[in-house]
Scaffold this active site. Sequence first.
Site, PDB file in Angstrom:
ATOM      1  N   GLY A 185     -13.980   6.790 -12.143  1.00 38.35           N
ATOM      2  CA  GLY A 185     -14.192   5.434 -11.627  1.00 38.35           C
ATOM      3  C   GLY A 185     -15.593   5.198 -11.090  1.00 38.35           C
ATOM      4  O   GLY A 185     -16.602   5.657 -11.639  1.00 38.35           O
ATOM      5  N   PHE A 210      -2.298   1.815  -2.498  1.00 37.87           N
ATOM      6  CA  PHE A 210      -1.241   1.257  -3.352  1.00 37.87           C
ATOM      7  C   PHE A 210      -0.676   0.026  -2.661  1.00 37.87           C
ATOM      8  O   PHE A 210      -0.867  -0.153  -1.452  1.00 37.87           O
ATOM      9  CB  PHE A 210      -0.117   2.283  -3.624  1.00 37.87           C
ATOM     10  CG  PHE A 210       0.394   2.970  -2.378  1.00 37.87           C
ATOM     11  CD1 PHE A 210       1.220   2.301  -1.485  1.00 37.87           C
ATOM     12  CD2 PHE A 210       0.033   4.275  -2.093  1.00 37.87           C
ATOM     13  CE1 PHE A 210       1.685   2.919  -0.331  1.00 37.87           C
ATOM     14  CE2 PHE A 210       0.493   4.908  -0.926  1.00 37.87           C
ATOM     15  CZ  PHE A 210       1.318   4.234  -0.050  1.00 37.87           C
ATOM     16  N   TYR A 241     -12.207  -5.925   3.201  1.00 41.21           N
ATOM     17  CA  TYR A 241     -11.124  -6.304   4.127  1.00 41.21           C
ATOM     18  C   TYR A 241     -11.101  -5.482   5.423  1.00 41.21           C
ATOM     19  O   TYR A 241     -10.145  -5.572   6.184  1.00 41.21           O
ATOM     20  CB  TYR A 241      -9.759  -6.342   3.427  1.00 41.21           C
ATOM     21  CG  TYR A 241      -9.301  -5.114   2.664  1.00 41.21           C
ATOM     22  CD1 TYR A 241      -9.020  -3.920   3.297  1.00 41.21           C
ATOM     23  CD2 TYR A 241      -9.071  -5.191   1.295  1.00 41.21           C
ATOM     24  CE1 TYR A 241      -8.558  -2.818   2.602  1.00 41.21           C
ATOM     25  CE2 TYR A 241      -8.610  -4.098   0.573  1.00 41.21           C
ATOM     26  CZ  TYR A 241      -8.361  -2.911   1.232  1.00 41.21           C
ATOM     27  OH  TYR A 241      -7.900  -1.833   0.528  1.00 41.21           O
ATOM     28  N   PRO A 245     -14.262  -6.959  -5.734  1.00 35.26           N
ATOM     29  CA  PRO A 245     -13.528  -6.662  -6.962  1.00 35.26           C
ATOM     30  C   PRO A 245     -14.335  -5.956  -8.052  1.00 35.26           C
ATOM     31  O   PRO A 245     -15.118  -6.576  -8.767  1.00 35.26           O
ATOM     32  CB  PRO A 245     -13.090  -8.051  -7.449  1.00 35.26           C
ATOM     33  CG  PRO A 245     -13.947  -9.028  -6.746  1.00 35.26           C
ATOM     34  CD  PRO A 245     -14.557  -8.384  -5.560  1.00 35.26           C
TER      35      PRO A 245
HETATM   36  C1  HXC Z   1       5.014   3.275  -1.472  1.00 38.39           C
HETATM   37  C2  HXC Z   1       4.191   5.369  -1.916  1.00 38.39           C
HETATM   38  C3  HXC Z   1       3.571   4.904  -3.109  1.00 38.39           C
HETATM   39  C4  HXC Z   1       3.736   3.526  -3.439  1.00 38.39           C
HETATM   40  C5  HXC Z   1       3.172   7.020  -2.898  1.00 38.39           C
HETATM   41  N1  HXC Z   1       3.915   6.664  -1.839  1.00 38.39           N
HETATM   42  N2  HXC Z   1       2.938   5.967  -3.687  1.00 38.39           N
HETATM   43  N3  HXC Z   1       4.883   4.562  -1.116  1.00 38.39           N
HETATM   44  N4  HXC Z   1       4.453   2.746  -2.600  1.00 38.39           N
HETATM   45  N5  HXC Z   1       3.196   3.019  -4.537  1.00 38.39           N
HETATM   46  C6  HXC Z   1       4.388   7.548  -0.787  1.00 38.39           C
HETATM   47  C7  HXC Z   1       5.238   8.690  -1.320  1.00 38.39           C
HETATM   48  O1  HXC Z   1       6.555   8.295  -1.541  1.00 38.39           O
HETATM   49  C8  HXC Z   1       5.092   9.712  -0.185  1.00 38.39           C
HETATM   50  O2  HXC Z   1       5.923   9.384   0.893  1.00 38.39           O
HETATM   51  C9  HXC Z   1       3.675   9.494   0.291  1.00 38.39           C
HETATM   52  O3  HXC Z   1       3.279   8.196  -0.153  1.00 38.39           O
HETATM   53  C10 HXC Z   1       2.716  10.514  -0.265  1.00 38.39           C
HETATM   54  O4  HXC Z   1       2.803  10.460  -1.680  1.00 38.39           O
HETATM   55  P1  HXC Z   1       2.381  11.702  -2.586  1.00 38.39           P
HETATM   56  O5  HXC Z   1       2.373  11.259  -3.987  1.00 38.39           O
HETATM   57  O6  HXC Z   1       3.187  12.899  -2.235  1.00 38.39           O
HETATM   58  O7  HXC Z   1       0.921  11.988  -2.007  1.00 38.39           O
HETATM   59  P2  HXC Z   1      -0.383  12.386  -2.718  1.00 38.39           P
HETATM   60  O8  HXC Z   1      -0.132  13.220  -3.952  1.00 38.39           O
HETATM   61  O9  HXC Z   1      -1.227  12.966  -1.673  1.00 38.39           O
HETATM   62  O10 HXC Z   1      -1.007  11.015  -3.246  1.00 38.39           O
HETATM   63  C11 HXC Z   1      -1.706  10.138  -2.374  1.00 38.39           C
HETATM   64  C12 HXC Z   1      -1.572   8.690  -2.874  1.00 38.39           C
HETATM   65  C13 HXC Z   1      -1.898   8.601  -4.396  1.00 38.39           C
HETATM   66  C14 HXC Z   1      -2.524   7.840  -2.032  1.00 38.39           C
HETATM   67  C15 HXC Z   1      -0.162   8.219  -2.650  1.00 38.39           C
HETATM   68  O11 HXC Z   1      -1.731   7.266  -4.845  1.00 38.39           O
HETATM   69  C16 HXC Z   1      -3.272   9.062  -4.702  1.00 38.39           C
HETATM   70  O12 HXC Z   1      -3.526  10.254  -4.784  1.00 38.39           O
HETATM   71  N6  HXC Z   1      -4.240   8.171  -4.890  1.00 38.39           N
HETATM   72  C17 HXC Z   1      -5.672   8.510  -5.165  1.00 38.39           C
HETATM   73  C18 HXC Z   1      -6.322   7.517  -6.054  1.00 38.39           C
HETATM   74  C19 HXC Z   1      -6.218   6.102  -5.619  1.00 38.39           C
HETATM   75  O13 HXC Z   1      -5.305   5.706  -4.904  1.00 38.39           O
HETATM   76  N7  HXC Z   1      -7.120   5.285  -6.080  1.00 38.39           N
HETATM   77  C20 HXC Z   1      -7.173   3.864  -5.693  1.00 38.39           C
HETATM   78  C21 HXC Z   1      -8.205   3.648  -4.689  1.00 38.39           C
HETATM   79  S1  HXC Z   1      -8.667   1.967  -4.763  1.00 38.39           S
HETATM   80  P3  HXC Z   1       7.357  10.120   1.172  1.00 38.39           P
HETATM   81  O14 HXC Z   1       7.839   9.532   2.431  1.00 38.39           O
HETATM   82  O15 HXC Z   1       8.214   9.803  -0.031  1.00 38.39           O
HETATM   83  O16 HXC Z   1       7.041  11.591   1.294  1.00 38.39           O
HETATM   84  C22 HXC Z   1      -9.267   1.500  -3.343  1.00 38.39           C
HETATM   85  C23 HXC Z   1     -10.041   0.221  -3.478  1.00 38.39           C
HETATM   86  C24 HXC Z   1      -9.826  -0.689  -2.310  1.00 38.39           C
HETATM   87  O17 HXC Z   1      -9.099   2.065  -2.334  1.00 38.39           O
HETATM   88  C25 HXC Z   1     -10.455  -2.065  -2.551  1.00 38.39           C
HETATM   89  C26 HXC Z   1      -9.765  -2.905  -3.557  1.00 38.39           C
HETATM   90  C27 HXC Z   1     -10.401  -4.236  -3.852  1.00 38.39           C
END
Ligand code: HXC
Length: 286
Positions: free
Chosen positions: A20, A100, A150, A193
């Site tokens: 990204g 998310f 934000y 964005p």
């Molecule tokens: C609700 C969620 C979820 C979802 C995960 N969880 N996804 N809850 N809705 N969509 C919950 C899980 O159920 C779990 O809780 C807890 O979060 C941890 O999830 P894991 O998958 O075990 O954790 P992990 O592997 O560490 O992953 C972290 C993550 C994942 C944040 C959830 O999405 C990730 O690794 N993301 C990295 C990349 C990313 O997000 N990129 C976007 C950035 S964009 P429980 O209770 O079940 O244990 C950005 C831009 C902002 O920030 C500006 C925009 C304009």
Amino acid sequence: MFDPDLLADKHILITGGGSGLGLDMTARFAELGATVSICGRTPEKLESAQKEILSRSKNGKVFTHAADIRDYEAVENMVANLESQGGLINGLVNNAAGNFLAASEDLSPNAFKAVVDIVLTGSFNCSKIVGSRLIEREEQGSILNIVTTYTQTGCAFVLPSACAKAGVEAMTNSLAYEWGTYGIRVNAIAPGPFPTEGAWSRLMPDEKSEQAYKSRIPSGRYGEKWELSNLAAFVISDLAPYMTGSTIPIDGAERLNAGQFNFIAQLAPRDQLKQMFQQMKSKSSK
Ligand code: HXC
């Protein structure tokens, strides 16, 4: 605009540099002569990013280290390993993020913690470890935090990210003041964005939402990666030595939707709006 050797005396660590916006910033820094190091949780992603960066900078120096920045000890080992290969790290981009869409009342404690730990704790771990090594060696450096627009307003459905990024902005200002005496600059960029696969797959529900979102951007388009990368290169470079404790938005003015009457811009084409204003004027002046 930039000298091709602009970043030649820098060793810059970019967290989440394997994909990204992080990958594009890294490639741009390498084009401008920096030694770059990237980290992320997936080794394969880092390897393919390394190839892509080298395809843009044939003689570039690119080091990788797989680590989870939530883990303080893992960051200490990573920084020591990367410095043994590329020299003292004097540039840091805290770019890695997690996000998310979720209704806040449905968030589990672990979901909140996962995002806050990546964004806020991860940025602290990297800043603290890189910063203290610079201070110990009496070297100057530059830290750039990637936040969001934000941080100032909060944002529905991304509560953990909004809290964590606001924390990173507070950290930017705190460290800028505290470490100014050591010649360590700390700034932030707040992108609006800029669609990437990682962000959009988690944040954009469907085509209809995308249209609604796009209509909020006064510039009428999304940002392109190169625009952010050039700004990041400028901020982290020695071209901006007096800039510290600054957060710079780059968002096509999207954040200004907070203005109370901005919604009117979306109600009708501009010529119709002007007619409407004229009618209102003639009524109100009577
Ligand atoms: C609700 C969620 C979820 C979802 C995960 N969880 N996804 N809850 N809705 N969509 C919950 C899980 O159920 C779990 O809780 C807890 O979060 C941890 O999830 P894991 O998958 O075990 O954790 P992990 O592997 O560490 O992953 C972290 C993550 C994942 C944040 C959830 O999405 C990730 O690794 N993301 C990295 C990349 C990313 O997000 N990129 C976007 C950035 S964009 P429980 O209770 O079940 O244990 C950005 C831009 C902002 O920030 C500006 C925009 C304009």
